[in-house]
Design an enzyme around this catalytic site. Structure first.
Site, mmCIF file in Angstrom:
data_model
loop_
_atom_site.group_PDB
_atom_site.id
_atom_site.type_symbol
_atom_site.label_atom_id
_atom_site.label_comp_id
_atom_site.label_asym_id
_atom_site.label_seq_id
_atom_site.Cartn_x
_atom_site.Cartn_y
_atom_site.Cartn_z
ATOM 1 C CB CYS A 69 -0.918 -0.006 1.215
ATOM 2 S SG CYS A 69 -1.925 1.495 1.379
ATOM 3 N N GLY A 70 0.822 2.057 -1.034
ATOM 4 C CA GLY A 70 1.727 3.193 -1.162
ATOM 5 C C GLY A 70 1.572 4.234 -0.070
ATOM 6 N NE ARG A 193 -6.871 -6.618 -4.575
ATOM 7 C CZ ARG A 193 -5.756 -7.258 -4.908
ATOM 8 N NH1 ARG A 193 -5.786 -8.220 -5.823
ATOM 9 N NH2 ARG A 193 -4.598 -6.922 -4.362
ATOM 10 C CB CYS A 202 -5.373 4.472 -3.938
ATOM 11 S SG CYS A 202 -4.598 2.866 -4.222
#
Length: 265
Positions: A69-70, A193, A202
């Site tokens: 996850c960035g 997702r 995101c």
């Protein structure tokens, strides 16, 4: 913690004693019955064979583990900085997507991300109301990128769910990013997702968008993107001498502490 509106519960498990079930992880992220978050970040010791400083485990809001996850990685770096009283300018940590390096810039963090396969793949979905093609790129987790003319009134939940669950991306599914070019900026909205909803930001998603925008629109690094929260993120990237392979890609933006406390699980 919040990374441009992407919010996370952060837990310290360097002792190795914490053993949360999938249901407990999901409940922690539940906005009515728990703390409420897009995901859960857990700090662990790195393995003896690793050269990384620590290890990051990331779980989506549904309790399932994800590779990367960035925005979470940027928040995780600042969380480690606080928990370990880390004084160095850089921090490295293991993830299922590979080793990540973070550079501290005050309250902001820049993280080097997984190098994607190049160029992006193209796909179509059988929905006449959706623009085609979709551009497919894995920036640590899978992403689909869709260019649209007007993003403000777009039904991200419906279209995002349709693409996320499309047979082309079975069985794991994909994250979906809708993007509008507005002047020199890219405006991005993402269906994630594991969260199964639109999130305010995101990190791996805007990274995928930036790289696809370079491929399709010939935009150069760094690329500034505005996410649903209104925050700005920057993506930096370079190619090797052949121009056929991404040699580095990084994500830069804010990572903020919101509050700390205790919860019974």
């Amino acid at each position: 913690m919040s990374g441009a509106g992407n919010d996370f519960v952060c837990l310290d498990n360097r002792s190795g004693k914490l053993r949360l079930t999938k249901r407990q992880r999901e409940r922690l992220c539940h906005r009515q019955f728990g703390v409420g978050a897009d995901g859960l970040l857990i700090l662990e010791k790195s393995k003896a064979s690793s050269k990384a400083d620590v290890r990051m485990r990331y779980y989506n809001a549904d309790g399932g583990e994800a590779e990367m996850c960035g925005n979470g990685a940027r928040c995780f770096a600042r969380y480690v900085q606080k928990m370990k009283s880390w004084k160095k300018a850089r921090l490295s940590f293991d993830t299922p997507a590979g080793k990540i390096t973070a550079l501290f810039c005050g309250d902001e963090v820049q993280v080097d991300l997984t190098l994607p396969e190049w160029p992006p793949a193209e796909a179509t979905v059988d929905a006449s109301e959706l623009p085609n093609p979709l551009y497919i790129l894995n920036t640590g987790v899978p992403h689909a990128v869709v260019f649209v003319e007007s993003i403000d009134d777009l039904d991200v939940i419906s279209y995002g769910s349709l693409i996320r669950n499309h047979a082309k991306f079975a069985p794991a599914g994909t994250n979906v990013n809708f993007v509008e070019k507005r002047g020199k900026r890219l405006i991005v909205r993402t269906y994630e997702r594991g969260v199964e909803a639109e999130t305010l930001a995101c990190g791996t998603g805007v990274t995928a968008v930036a790289l696809v925008a370079h491929h399709v629109l010939e935009l150069n690094s760094p690329i500034e993107l505005v996410v649903r929260s209104g925050c700005k993120l920057k993506v930096f990237f370079e190619f090797d001498e052949s121009g056929k392979k991404v040699s580095s890609v990084s994500l830069f933006g804010p990572a903020d502490f919101v509050y700390q406390g205790e919860i019974h699980v």
